[in-house]
Every structure is written in C-alpha cells, then in structure tokens.
Design a protein around this motif. Sequence first.
Motif, PDB file in Angstrom:
ATOM      1  N   THR A 250       0.745  -1.275   0.142  1.00 16.05           N
ATOM      2  CA  THR A 250       0.025  -0.132   0.054  1.00 16.05           C
ATOM      3  C   THR A 250       0.852   1.146  -0.113  1.00 16.05           C
ATOM      4  OG1 THR A 250      -0.154   0.215   2.226  1.00 16.05           O
ATOM      5  CG2 THR A 250      -1.705  -1.255   1.377  1.00 16.05           C
ATOM      6  N   VAL A 251       0.244   2.466  -0.353  1.00 17.59           N
ATOM      7  CA  VAL A 251       0.820   3.811  -0.306  1.00 17.59           C
ATOM      8  C   VAL A 251       1.514   4.033   1.248  1.00 17.59           C
ATOM      9  CG1 VAL A 251       0.647   6.097  -0.449  1.00 17.59           C
ATOM     10  CG2 VAL A 251      -0.369   4.614  -2.020  1.00 17.59           C
ATOM     11  N   THR A 274       1.367   3.582  -6.336  1.00 19.23           N
ATOM     12  CA  THR A 274       0.479   4.765  -6.384  1.00 19.23           C
ATOM     13  C   THR A 274      -0.445   4.747  -7.482  1.00 19.23           C
ATOM     14  OG1 THR A 274       2.166   5.810  -7.785  1.00 19.23           O
ATOM     15  CG2 THR A 274       2.410   5.954  -5.394  1.00 19.23           C
ATOM     16  N   ASN A 276      -2.121   2.044  -8.334  1.00 22.14           N
ATOM     17  CA  ASN A 276      -3.367   1.343  -7.861  1.00 22.14           C
ATOM     18  C   ASN A 276      -4.372   2.218  -7.121  1.00 22.14           C
ATOM     19  OD1 ASN A 276      -3.260  -1.184  -8.726  1.00 22.14           O
ATOM     20  ND2 ASN A 276      -1.573  -1.930  -7.339  1.00 22.14           N
ATOM     21  N   GLN A 277      -3.772   3.262  -6.471  1.00 25.59           N
ATOM     22  CA  GLN A 277      -4.326   4.018  -5.575  1.00 25.59           C
ATOM     23  C   GLN A 277      -5.060   5.053  -6.408  1.00 25.59           C
ATOM     24  OE1 GLN A 277      -5.136   4.145  -2.089  1.00 25.59           O
ATOM     25  NE2 GLN A 277      -6.565   5.650  -2.670  1.00 25.59           N
ATOM     26  N   ASP A 281      -9.204   6.283  -6.644  1.00 25.57           N
ATOM     27  CA  ASP A 281      -9.460   7.701  -6.634  1.00 25.57           C
ATOM     28  C   ASP A 281     -10.267   8.133  -7.936  1.00 25.57           C
ATOM     29  OD1 ASP A 281      -8.365   7.762  -4.221  1.00 25.57           O
ATOM     30  OD2 ASP A 281      -6.436   8.630  -4.871  1.00 25.57           O
TER      31      ASP A 281
END
Length: 388
Positions: A250-251, A274, A276-277, A281
């Motif tokens: 994860t971030v 990042t 994936n995040q 978003d």
Amino acid sequence: MIATAPLSEFFEGLFGGEPSGFWAGPGRVNLIGEHTDYNDGLVLPFAIDRWAVAALRLRSDRTIRLATDYVDGVVETTLDRIGPAGLSGWSAYPLGVVWALGEHGADLTDLPGFDLALTSDVPVGAGLSSSAAIESAVGMALNEAWQLGLDRQTLARVGQRAENVVVGAPTGIMDQSASLLGAPDCAVFLDCRSLDAEVVPLGLDAAGIEVLVVDTRVSHAHADGGYASRRTACEAGARILGVPMLRDVTVADLDRVRTLLDDVTFRRVRHVVTENQRVLDTVRLLRHEGPSAIGALLDASHASMRDDFEISTPELDLATDVARAHGAIGARVTGGGFGGCVIALVPVDAVATVTDGVREAFASAGFTEPGIFNVRPVAGAGRIEVTP
C-alpha cells in the motif's frame, strides 16, 4: 463500425462462398491503471470504436485457413498441428486463441476446421491493443461457431493465454477484459486478482468532454525487452518484500519499502502502488463528481510513468504537455509505453485548439506528424450485422 461488405468480398475471393458470420473485437484505451494488471492490481480501461473484424465459416475437415487484408497470402494448417510453439507473425494471434481454447476446455480433437479472414482499423503498435481486438473477435467467433458456451471472462483468459504463451508478450488480462466487457459511455473497473469487473459510467457526453488520442507513431511491441524488464523488476520487488504481488503493498508501506530496495526497483514499485491508488481515486471521483474532476489524477499517472517507471518518450511527454497547455483537463500515456499513444480528456470546444497545438509542436520539434482522433467508449466484442 468497419463495413463488412469488403471483408465478405475478400473472404469469398479467397475461400469461395460467403462467411457464416462476422464478429468484431474493439481496441481499448486505458483511462488509468498502467502496468498494474500483471501485478494483480486495478485498472480502468474502456473499449473504443476501433475494431478488428473476423469473418468465419466452419469446414467439413480439420483444415484451418487464415487470411488478412493487410498481409498477402493465406496461412494454412490443421487443428492436429496446433500447439504453443512454432507460431509467428500475425497468424500467431488467431491460432494462439485456438490453442488456448483447448487449454480452457475445448476438445480440439473433435472439432471442425474453419476459414477465417480478418481486417482491423485499430492502429498497430500504438498502445490501443490491436492484438486483444483480434483475440476477442476470434474468440467470440469460435465460441459461437463451435458452440463452446464459454463466458466473456473465460474468453479474456483465453486471449491472455494466447498472448503470453504463443505470442510471447508477458501482458496482463486488462486488454482482453476491456475488449470483451466494455459498455457504451462506460469504463471497466477490473480487479486483476479476483477478475471481478464492474461497469463504471463515464458521463463524457453529459459533461461535454471528448477523449482525444494522440498517436505519436512511435511504434512499440509488448514482446520487446522494455516491457518484460519492467515486469521482471516488479516481480523482484515483490519477492524481496515477501509479498505475493505488488497489489499487496500500500501507499502507507512506501517509506518502509524504500529502505529495502535499490533505487530503480523502488521507483518501479512506487509507480505500481501509487497507480493502484489513483485508479481507486478515479473511480470515486467519476461516481461523485464526474469526468471533469479526474484531470489531476491522469497528470499524476503520466508523471509516475515518466519518472518512476521510465516508459515515456520525448514525443509522449510533448503531447501531454501541449495538450494540457491548450485546454485538456488531463493527459497521460496509455498502453505499455515506449511509444504509442497519449489520451487527453478535452472539453468539446477545445478539441480543435488542442489538436492544432499538438500538430504544431510536433512539427517544431522535428517529430513525425502524429495521428490525432477522438474515440468513444463502446460495447464489447460480439457478432455484428452485415453492413455495406
């Protein structure tokens, strides 16, 4: 849609008689989520209004004859000789699908051969997945003609298997999934680990936004070393971190991760994590605010591919910078990188300004004149009607 009448005439001229039907597989644009698919990550592609079209007719023997209107000659083989080795050139894509269907339950020892002709208007080597378009069209055609009863998710795995093993390109499942699962004015939110897929409305028409594609005409190929080396770095990073795939990082983990990896591997990992995040978003913003709100995420994705994953080129960077400067909401490289295309979300009234600005910038830089066109999100692969 590509007119089927010329393809029918081409088929009849080579094989005699009419095909039994036509099946189309669309190319795809990846809105966001690059190089995350083979890391079990998240992607958000959509099918586009550029297609590969297959005309097919079953035979009474085991012979397979293949032709395409962009390469001279007929490729001939038999179902008894289909295997993962020894296939090359354009015919590796449809023949790879035949072999992969056998890997997914089709009994090739008890099926008839076929004649097949292909055409396509998906630019080759541009990052719009011309290969998945072919695989999806052929997969849908054979699934129906052979009455295999496979669902679209399985056919996506068939196309990926053909690409990985027969063609030799270590791609994930995103391209085939987008080509098979797409819907009008929607993107496909795909979890590449579980293969759960959700259609997410884009709302482009309502927002007055077009998706502009800038084809830099710098060709790339997924079977080349750059793509494979990035995948190898991701696998090495996961191995060092002790996780199955980078999807499991994860971030919040990145500060710790930085101390465990060399600089290059860390930056490859950071891009995937990042990105994936950014997919999450983007989906959230599309649902609550619409496409006008996602420009900064597209820009950040491009910066990450340029600086951390290092898959951009001067042409791709110029296209993104100029598109933004002339009114694009956001812009990024789409596809595997090392060439290919940029996508830009552009308000309808700014399309001409962006187009002219990019053309002028390329001319001033001495680059090859780019191809610039808009694309629409469309439905996934399937049988199509005869058209003039």
